[in-house]
Design a protein around this motif. Structure first.
Motif, short mmCIF file in Angstrom:
data_model
loop_
_atom_site.label_atom_id
_atom_site.label_comp_id
_atom_site.label_asym_id
_atom_site.label_seq_id
_atom_site.Cartn_x
_atom_site.Cartn_y
_atom_site.Cartn_z
N MET A 167 0.83 -1.20 0.00
CA MET A 167 0.00 0.00 0.00
C MET A 167 0.86 1.26 0.00
O MET A 167 0.49 2.27 -0.61
N GLU A 168 2.00 1.21 0.65
CA GLU A 168 2.91 2.35 0.65
C GLU A 168 3.38 2.64 -0.77
O GLU A 168 3.42 3.80 -1.20
N LEU A 169 3.75 1.58 -1.51
CA LEU A 169 4.20 1.77 -2.91
C LEU A 169 3.05 2.27 -3.78
O LEU A 169 3.24 3.17 -4.61
N TYR A 170 1.88 1.69 -3.60
CA TYR A 170 0.71 2.09 -4.40
C TYR A 170 0.39 3.56 -4.17
O TYR A 170 0.19 4.33 -5.12
N ASP A 171 0.30 3.97 -2.91
CA ASP A 171 -0.04 5.37 -2.60
C ASP A 171 1.02 6.32 -3.13
O ASP A 171 0.70 7.41 -3.64
N ALA A 175 -0.07 8.89 -5.99
CA ALA A 175 0.00 10.32 -5.66
C ALA A 175 0.79 11.10 -6.70
O ALA A 175 0.50 12.27 -6.97
N MET A 176 1.79 10.46 -7.32
CA MET A 176 2.61 11.14 -8.32
C MET A 176 2.02 11.10 -9.73
O MET A 176 2.61 11.62 -10.66
N GLY A 177 0.86 10.46 -9.87
CA GLY A 177 0.21 10.44 -11.17
C GLY A 177 0.58 9.29 -12.08
O GLY A 177 0.23 9.30 -13.26
N PHE A 178 1.31 8.31 -11.55
CA PHE A 178 1.60 7.13 -12.34
C PHE A 178 0.35 6.24 -12.45
O PHE A 178 -0.49 6.24 -11.55
N GLU A 179 0.26 5.49 -13.52
CA GLU A 179 -0.73 4.42 -13.63
C GLU A 179 -0.14 3.19 -12.95
O GLU A 179 0.92 2.71 -13.33
N VAL A 180 -0.82 2.70 -11.92
CA VAL A 180 -0.35 1.49 -11.24
C VAL A 180 -0.97 0.29 -11.95
O VAL A 180 -2.18 0.09 -11.92
N ARG A 181 -0.13 -0.48 -12.61
CA ARG A 181 -0.62 -1.57 -13.46
C ARG A 181 -0.66 -2.93 -12.75
O ARG A 181 -1.55 -3.74 -13.02
N VAL A 182 0.31 -3.17 -11.88
CA VAL A 182 0.37 -4.44 -11.15
C VAL A 182 0.94 -4.15 -9.77
O VAL A 182 1.86 -3.34 -9.64
N LYS A 333 -5.39 7.77 11.19
CA LYS A 333 -5.28 7.25 9.82
C LYS A 333 -4.98 5.75 9.86
O LYS A 333 -4.23 5.28 10.72
N PRO A 334 -5.52 5.01 8.88
CA PRO A 334 -5.19 3.59 8.77
C PRO A 334 -3.98 3.38 7.87
O PRO A 334 -3.60 4.26 7.10
N THR A 335 -3.38 2.21 7.96
CA THR A 335 -2.30 1.81 7.06
C THR A 335 -2.87 1.22 5.78
O THR A 335 -2.48 1.58 4.68
N ILE A 336 -3.83 0.31 5.92
CA ILE A 336 -4.49 -0.31 4.77
C ILE A 336 -5.86 -0.80 5.21
O ILE A 336 -5.98 -1.48 6.24
N VAL A 337 -6.89 -0.43 4.44
CA VAL A 337 -8.27 -0.83 4.75
C VAL A 337 -9.02 -1.11 3.45
O VAL A 337 -8.64 -0.61 2.39
N PRO A 338 -10.09 -1.88 3.52
CA PRO A 338 -10.92 -2.05 2.32
C PRO A 338 -11.53 -0.72 1.88
O PRO A 338 -11.91 0.10 2.72
N LYS A 339 -11.61 -0.51 0.55
CA LYS A 339 -12.22 0.73 0.03
C LYS A 339 -13.71 0.75 0.28
O LYS A 339 -14.29 1.78 0.58
N ALA A 340 -14.36 -0.39 0.11
CA ALA A 340 -15.81 -0.50 0.32
C ALA A 340 -16.10 -1.96 0.63
O ALA A 340 -15.66 -2.47 1.64
N GLY A 341 -16.87 -2.62 -0.26
CA GLY A 341 -17.09 -4.06 -0.08
C GLY A 341 -15.90 -4.85 -0.59
O GLY A 341 -14.88 -4.29 -0.99
N LEU A 342 -16.04 -6.18 -0.59
CA LEU A 342 -14.96 -7.03 -1.06
C LEU A 342 -14.79 -6.91 -2.57
O LEU A 342 -15.76 -6.84 -3.31
N VAL A 343 -13.54 -6.89 -3.02
CA VAL A 343 -13.20 -6.95 -4.43
C VAL A 343 -12.75 -8.37 -4.78
O VAL A 343 -13.06 -8.88 -5.85
N ALA A 344 -12.04 -8.99 -3.86
CA ALA A 344 -11.53 -10.35 -4.06
C ALA A 344 -11.98 -11.25 -2.92
O ALA A 344 -12.24 -10.79 -1.81
N GLU A 345 -12.05 -12.53 -3.22
CA GLU A 345 -12.41 -13.54 -2.25
C GLU A 345 -11.36 -14.64 -2.30
O GLU A 345 -10.77 -14.89 -3.36
N VAL A 346 -11.10 -15.28 -1.15
CA VAL A 346 -10.24 -16.46 -1.14
C VAL A 346 -11.15 -17.68 -1.07
O VAL A 346 -11.82 -17.91 -0.07
#
Length: 429
Positions: A167-171, A175-182, A333-346
């Motif tokens: 999440m640190e890398l993603y944010d 924030a810098m305007g890159f497209e995060v692809r993977v 502030k949280p470190t990492i939390v769900p945005k809303a509902g689940l996106v992925a399931e195990v």
């Protein structure tokens, strides 16, 4: 997390500390208590474990004199001990959730149903909850976050765990305007879906670890759970069920994690995956649409593009968890939390042939393992989330090894807080 050191130092200078309850004094919990002992402005005040000697050892290993440790049986005793400057150990996590001076609780148990109980009761008592328990977060994270928001406290995953590190890398990139692809993580051993506590016992004993935990690493369930948290926090998805799990070094990641028509393995961008060969690191593959930025990326030795890799070669597990505590208490502030509902399931997958009438167990054991998929696919299949399966799960019909387990195949224990939170989550999201 910028400036947390200074904020903690300010607390220390005022003679104040963030008081923390730790639930679960195993290997991770023990190290966390010692880490907090060297930090300014923070203290592990209560340690909870069903083995009270483990709780005491966590304190003594961190330098606390045994005479300063008090074993308690109720909240009143805990409050009195803390008021007297003592450290507290107990077997009941509710004491740690309810004690007056405590500001945050860390769940380091790894128990899915237990984690739901701990988080729910922490929130009810209006204290911040930090989950070093990705398995619970994976099943009921969205509803726990909503309950925490409503209570005015923070529900968060942990810094130091791979999802928090990613999440640190993603944010940073977003924030810098890159497209995060993977985005994704390394795995330090090949997938072995047949792994069980017996087959890994020797390795586990050599490493001083729990055989069930080592099993969950080798069978891949732990990786699947961690990737699901990354999906739920970012909206990104697995490209295929179970992810690709390529073999690569860091320098080849940008090419391998490109689209098939570009010579890579992916069907689409905006995905989460894992890699054999870069553990213990985490990564993000990013791109930019403007030529001048791509020119600058090449100038700073990030490669020729169009894909670039951001790589963090370490994650310090529970040693970083106190930073999430500090963020919650000092910055709300949280470190990492769900945005809303689940996106992925195990999904729950049969590890062996199962017969009607027998009972299952949880992840890292003998009867099942987990594979990541999208929540929509899981819903369409009526698949049982891995975290809802435990020793009380009865098999209703014969199941073949490798089959995805659906609700009509098993009888789930419906008496738990975990189950009821999951049902509420399904209604709300």
């Amino acid at each position: 997390m910028f400036g947390l050191n200074r904020k903690l130092a300010e607390l220390e200078a005022k003679g104040e500390k963030i008081r923390v309850t730790l639930v679960g004094a195993g290997q991770m919990g023990n190290g966390m208590v010692s880490q907090m002992a060297t930090m300014k402005g923070m203290e592990a005040t209560i340690v909870v474990d069903i083995n009270i000697e483990n709780a005491k050892k966590a304190f003594t290993d961190s330098g606390v004199d045994p005479s300063q440790i008090v074993e308690v049986n109720n909240v009143e005793e805990a409050n009195a001990a803390i008021a007297g400057g003592k450290r507290v150990v107990c077997k009941d996590f509710l004491i740690g959730c309810k004690a007056e001076k405590i500001q945050a609780v860390v769940d380091a148990t790894g128990g899915v149903a237990l984690g739901a109980e701990i988080a729910f009761n922490t929130i009810l008592n209006k204290k911040h909850i930090v989950m070093l328990n990705a398995e619970t977060d994976c099943v009921v994270g969205p509803i726990l976050k909503k309950l925490a928001d409503d209570a005015g406290v923070i529900f968060t995953g942990s810094a130091g765990d791979e999802p928090g590190a990613v999440m640190e890398l993603y944010d940073f990139a977003d924030a810098m305007g890159f497209e995060v692809r993977v985005i994704g993580k390394g795995k330090n051993n090949p997938l072995d879906f047949d792994a069980n506590p017996d087959s890994v016992r020797e390795d586990a004993l050599r490493r001083g670890a729990n055989p069930h935990m080592i099993t969950s690493f080798k069978e891949g369930t732990k990786t699947m759970v961690e990737m699901a948290l990354m999906c739920n926090a970012t909206g990104m998805v697995p490209d295929v069920r179970g992810a690709h799990g390529i073999v690569s070094d860091v320098k080849d990641l940008p090419q391998k994690f490109s689209l098939k028509e570009e010579g890579g393995v992916l069907n689409k961008y905006g995905v989460v995956d894992f890699v054999n060969g870069i553990a213990p690191g985490v990564f993000a593959i990013v791109a930019h649409k403007l030529p001048s930025v791509n020119h600058e990326m090449k100038y700073v030795s990030m490669g020729d593009g169009p894909n670039y890799v951001l790589y963090r070669p370490y994650h310090l597990c529970s040693l970083e968890t106190p930073l999430s505590v500090a963020m919650a208490v000092l910055e709300n502030k949280p470190t990492i939390v769900p945005k809303a509902g689940l996106v992925a399931e195990v999904l729950t997958v049969a590890k062996k042939d199962l017969k009607a009438g027998e009972y299952m167990d949880g992840y890292g054991a003998y009867t099942c393992y987990g594979l990541i998929d999208t929540y929509e696919n899981a819903k369409e299949m009526n698949a049982v989330p891995l975290g809802l399966v435990d020793k009380k799960t009865k098999v209703l019909k014969d199941i073949k090894k490798g089959e995805i387990i659906t609700y009509d195949m098993v009888e789930i224990d419906k008496s738990t807080t975990l189950y009821h939170l999951r049902q509420l989550q399904e209604k709300l999201f």
